[in-house]
Scaffold this motif. Structure first.
Motif, PDB file in Angstrom:
ATOM      1  N   LEU A   1       0.929  -0.759   0.036  1.00 41.55           N
ATOM      2  CA  LEU A   1      -0.090  -0.296   0.015  1.00 41.55           C
ATOM      3  C   LEU A   1       1.113   1.438  -0.037  1.00 41.55           C
ATOM      4  O   LEU A   1       1.397   1.036   0.803  1.00 41.55           O
ATOM      5  CB  LEU A   1      -0.610   0.269   1.592  1.00 41.55           C
ATOM      6  CG  LEU A   1      -1.767   1.276   1.521  1.00 41.55           C
ATOM      7  CD1 LEU A   1      -2.799   0.744   0.271  1.00 41.55           C
ATOM      8  CD2 LEU A   1      -2.406   1.071   2.537  1.00 41.55           C
ATOM      9  N   THR A   2       0.710   2.545  -1.029  1.00 43.19           N
ATOM     10  CA  THR A   2       1.401   3.941  -0.954  1.00 43.19           C
ATOM     11  C   THR A   2       0.354   4.712  -0.428  1.00 43.19           C
ATOM     12  O   THR A   2      -0.457   4.496  -1.141  1.00 43.19           O
ATOM     13  CB  THR A   2       1.748   4.067  -2.114  1.00 43.19           C
ATOM     14  OG1 THR A   2       2.919   2.249  -2.147  1.00 43.19           O
ATOM     15  CG2 THR A   2       2.612   4.758  -2.316  1.00 43.19           C
ATOM     16  N   ASN A   3       0.955   5.635   0.460  1.00 42.63           N
ATOM     17  CA  ASN A   3      -0.229   6.750   0.186  1.00 42.63           C
ATOM     18  C   ASN A   3      -0.133   7.035  -0.307  1.00 42.63           C
ATOM     19  O   ASN A   3       1.520   8.272  -0.334  1.00 42.63           O
ATOM     20  CB  ASN A   3      -0.626   6.759   2.044  1.00 42.63           C
ATOM     21  CG  ASN A   3      -0.909   5.772   2.555  1.00 42.63           C
ATOM     22  OD1 ASN A   3      -2.192   5.112   2.424  1.00 42.63           O
ATOM     23  ND2 ASN A   3      -0.590   4.923   3.685  1.00 42.63           N
ATOM     24  N   TYR A   4      -0.912   8.260  -0.657  1.00 37.57           N
ATOM     25  CA  TYR A   4      -0.607  10.666  -1.468  1.00 37.57           C
ATOM     26  C   TYR A   4      -1.092  11.164  -0.370  1.00 37.57           C
ATOM     27  O   TYR A   4      -2.207  10.412  -0.157  1.00 37.57           O
ATOM     28  CB  TYR A   4      -0.639  10.119  -3.137  1.00 37.57           C
ATOM     29  CG  TYR A   4       0.264   8.668  -3.741  1.00 37.57           C
ATOM     30  CD1 TYR A   4       1.637   8.653  -3.745  1.00 37.57           C
ATOM     31  CD2 TYR A   4      -0.595   7.643  -3.698  1.00 37.57           C
ATOM     32  CE1 TYR A   4       2.431   8.197  -4.695  1.00 37.57           C
ATOM     33  CE2 TYR A   4       0.262   6.785  -4.790  1.00 37.57           C
ATOM     34  CZ  TYR A   4       1.826   6.418  -5.121  1.00 37.57           C
ATOM     35  OH  TYR A   4       2.269   5.956  -5.982  1.00 37.57           O
ATOM     36  N   TYR A   5      -1.406  12.151  -0.998  1.00 36.93           N
ATOM     37  CA  TYR A   5      -2.082  13.470  -0.885  1.00 36.93           C
ATOM     38  C   TYR A   5      -1.371  14.146  -1.253  1.00 36.93           C
ATOM     39  O   TYR A   5      -0.692  14.777  -1.958  1.00 36.93           O
ATOM     40  CB  TYR A   5      -2.257  13.538   1.109  1.00 36.93           C
ATOM     41  CG  TYR A   5      -1.048  13.836   1.680  1.00 36.93           C
ATOM     42  CD1 TYR A   5      -0.578  15.463   2.265  1.00 36.93           C
ATOM     43  CD2 TYR A   5       0.214  13.261   1.988  1.00 36.93           C
ATOM     44  CE1 TYR A   5       0.092  16.331   1.847  1.00 36.93           C
ATOM     45  CE2 TYR A   5       1.382  14.070   2.276  1.00 36.93           C
ATOM     46  CZ  TYR A   5       1.550  15.277   2.431  1.00 36.93           C
ATOM     47  OH  TYR A   5       2.750  15.972   3.108  1.00 36.93           O
ATOM     48  N   VAL A   6      -2.959  15.120  -1.387  1.00 40.84           N
ATOM     49  CA  VAL A   6      -2.816  16.422  -2.053  1.00 40.84           C
ATOM     50  C   VAL A   6      -3.182  17.706  -1.379  1.00 40.84           C
ATOM     51  O   VAL A   6      -4.129  17.172  -0.289  1.00 40.84           O
ATOM     52  CB  VAL A   6      -3.521  16.426  -3.630  1.00 40.84           C
ATOM     53  CG1 VAL A   6      -3.725  17.914  -4.156  1.00 40.84           C
ATOM     54  CG2 VAL A   6      -2.948  15.319  -4.729  1.00 40.84           C
TER      55      VAL A   6
ATOM     56  N   TRP B   1      -7.970   3.070  -6.433  1.00 38.15           N
ATOM     57  CA  TRP B   1      -7.516   3.711  -6.163  1.00 38.15           C
ATOM     58  C   TRP B   1      -8.624   4.267  -4.655  1.00 38.15           C
ATOM     59  O   TRP B   1     -10.101   4.238  -5.093  1.00 38.15           O
ATOM     60  CB  TRP B   1      -7.742   5.425  -6.494  1.00 38.15           C
ATOM     61  CG  TRP B   1      -6.794   5.329  -7.907  1.00 38.15           C
ATOM     62  CD1 TRP B   1      -6.477   5.074  -9.045  1.00 38.15           C
ATOM     63  CD2 TRP B   1      -5.161   6.029  -7.738  1.00 38.15           C
ATOM     64  NE1 TRP B   1      -5.264   5.209  -9.672  1.00 38.15           N
ATOM     65  CE2 TRP B   1      -4.434   5.342  -9.133  1.00 38.15           C
ATOM     66  CE3 TRP B   1      -4.537   6.423  -6.455  1.00 38.15           C
ATOM     67  CZ2 TRP B   1      -2.680   5.638  -8.952  1.00 38.15           C
ATOM     68  CZ3 TRP B   1      -3.433   6.372  -6.973  1.00 38.15           C
ATOM     69  CH2 TRP B   1      -3.043   6.058  -7.742  1.00 38.15           C
ATOM     70  N   THR B   2      -8.566   4.663  -3.561  1.00 40.72           N
ATOM     71  CA  THR B   2      -9.401   5.088  -2.831  1.00 40.72           C
ATOM     72  C   THR B   2      -9.331   6.243  -2.669  1.00 40.72           C
ATOM     73  O   THR B   2      -8.189   7.153  -1.814  1.00 40.72           O
ATOM     74  CB  THR B   2      -9.441   4.117  -1.773  1.00 40.72           C
ATOM     75  OG1 THR B   2      -9.216   2.648  -1.908  1.00 40.72           O
ATOM     76  CG2 THR B   2     -10.221   5.030  -0.508  1.00 40.72           C
ATOM     77  N   ILE B   3     -10.550   7.387  -2.119  1.00 43.47           N
ATOM     78  CA  ILE B   3      -9.909   9.200  -2.572  1.00 43.47           C
ATOM     79  C   ILE B   3     -10.699   9.643  -1.272  1.00 43.47           C
ATOM     80  O   ILE B   3     -12.106   8.855  -1.483  1.00 43.47           O
ATOM     81  CB  ILE B   3     -10.108   9.540  -3.366  1.00 43.47           C
ATOM     82  CG1 ILE B   3      -9.403   9.610  -4.772  1.00 43.47           C
ATOM     83  CG2 ILE B   3     -10.237  11.056  -3.317  1.00 43.47           C
ATOM     84  CD1 ILE B   3      -9.655   9.646  -6.218  1.00 43.47           C
ATOM     85  N   GLN B   4     -10.310  10.166  -0.505  1.00 44.66           N
ATOM     86  CA  GLN B   4     -11.003  10.690   0.652  1.00 44.66           C
ATOM     87  C   GLN B   4     -10.768  12.424   0.732  1.00 44.66           C
ATOM     88  O   GLN B   4     -10.062  12.539   0.852  1.00 44.66           O
ATOM     89  CB  GLN B   4     -10.171  11.050   2.172  1.00 44.66           C
ATOM     90  CG  GLN B   4     -10.762  11.010   3.004  1.00 44.66           C
ATOM     91  CD  GLN B   4     -12.056  10.802   3.718  1.00 44.66           C
ATOM     92  OE1 GLN B   4     -12.179   8.654   3.819  1.00 44.66           O
ATOM     93  NE2 GLN B   4     -12.940  10.848   4.189  1.00 44.66           N
ATOM     94  N   PHE B   5     -12.246  12.679   0.247  1.00 44.55           N
ATOM     95  CA  PHE B   5     -12.534  13.828  -1.023  1.00 44.55           C
ATOM     96  C   PHE B   5     -12.181  14.788   0.372  1.00 44.55           C
ATOM     97  O   PHE B   5     -12.005  15.975   0.437  1.00 44.55           O
ATOM     98  CB  PHE B   5     -13.060  14.009  -1.337  1.00 44.55           C
ATOM     99  CG  PHE B   5     -13.528  15.285  -1.566  1.00 44.55           C
ATOM    100  CD1 PHE B   5     -13.394  15.619  -3.145  1.00 44.55           C
ATOM    101  CD2 PHE B   5     -14.605  16.357  -1.397  1.00 44.55           C
ATOM    102  CE1 PHE B   5     -13.443  17.056  -4.342  1.00 44.55           C
ATOM    103  CE2 PHE B   5     -14.759  17.210  -2.497  1.00 44.55           C
ATOM    104  CZ  PHE B   5     -14.076  17.409  -3.676  1.00 44.55           C
ATOM    105  N   ASP B   6     -12.800  14.972   1.392  1.00 45.43           N
ATOM    106  CA  ASP B   6     -13.294  15.218   2.330  1.00 45.43           C
ATOM    107  C   ASP B   6     -12.477  15.099   4.101  1.00 45.43           C
ATOM    108  O   ASP B   6     -12.230  13.398   4.448  1.00 45.43           O
ATOM    109  CB  ASP B   6     -14.479  15.631   3.244  1.00 45.43           C
ATOM    110  CG  ASP B   6     -15.617  16.649   1.915  1.00 45.43           C
ATOM    111  OD1 ASP B   6     -14.945  17.613   1.870  1.00 45.43           O
ATOM    112  OD2 ASP B   6     -16.923  15.732   1.647  1.00 45.43           O
TER     113      ASP B   6
END
Length: 173
Positions: A35-40, A163-168
């Motif tokens: 698992l690799t985590n990315y954030y913006v 991909w799993t995205i946490q929008f908020d």
């Protein structure tokens, strides 16, 4: 204060099934090692456009996007559908024929609608794929987008999510 702590301990032991279960060996790690985590970090006015750009770029993959509320899922579901449709080749709606379906899932949906949405998401955007022998291929999956609340974080088994995205940001970390 002491009584409250004692009551909490009693409730905890009762919830987990007694003292014996509390002495079990630690559970195995459930997080995959790959698992690799990315954030913006993005200004508020750019969040939607960045999400839409990401969804366009990864149209052929399965993506789960988490929102805080049921209303957010509904609102962003309609908005993303229209924004992706405006960029599609024929100007129509994005759907299975484009290789990418958008599904909504939240706690206020009727159970039947939730089941149908999950079934379509599991199959991918184009469930009518054709295998090499000319017959419909049920195992083939293409891109699909699931917009949901945390109702989908509780034990759903969906293969091939890229991909799993946490929008908020979550309210309770």
């Amino acid at each position: 204060m002491w009584r409250l702590q004692r009551q909490r301990n009693y409730l905890w032991r009762r919830a987990v099934g007694g003292e014996e279960e509390m002495r079990l060996a630690p559970q195995e790690q459930a997080t995959p090692t790959s698992l690799t985590n990315y954030y913006v970090v993005s200004p508020l006015q750019e969040k939607m456009s960045r999400l839409v750009a990401f969804l366009k770029q990864h149209r052929e993959q399965k993506i789960v996007v988490f929102f805080l509320t049921c209303a957010s899922v509904e609102f962003y579901g309609m908005a993303i559908q229209r924004l992706l449709a405006s960029s599609s080749s024929d100007g129509g709606t994005i759907g299975p024929e484009d290789g990418c379906g958008i599904e909504l899932l939240h706690g206020k949906l009727a159970p039947k609608r939730r089941e149908k949405a999950m079934e379509r998401f599991r199959k991918g955007g184009n469930s009518e794929s054709v295998a090499k022998d000319g017959n419909p291929d049920e195992t083939s999956s293409q891109g699909a987008i699931l917009l949901c609340t945390d109702v989908a974080a509780r034990g759903l088994d969906v293969p091939d999510i890229e991909w799993t995205i946490q929008f908020d940001a979550p309210m309770d970390p």
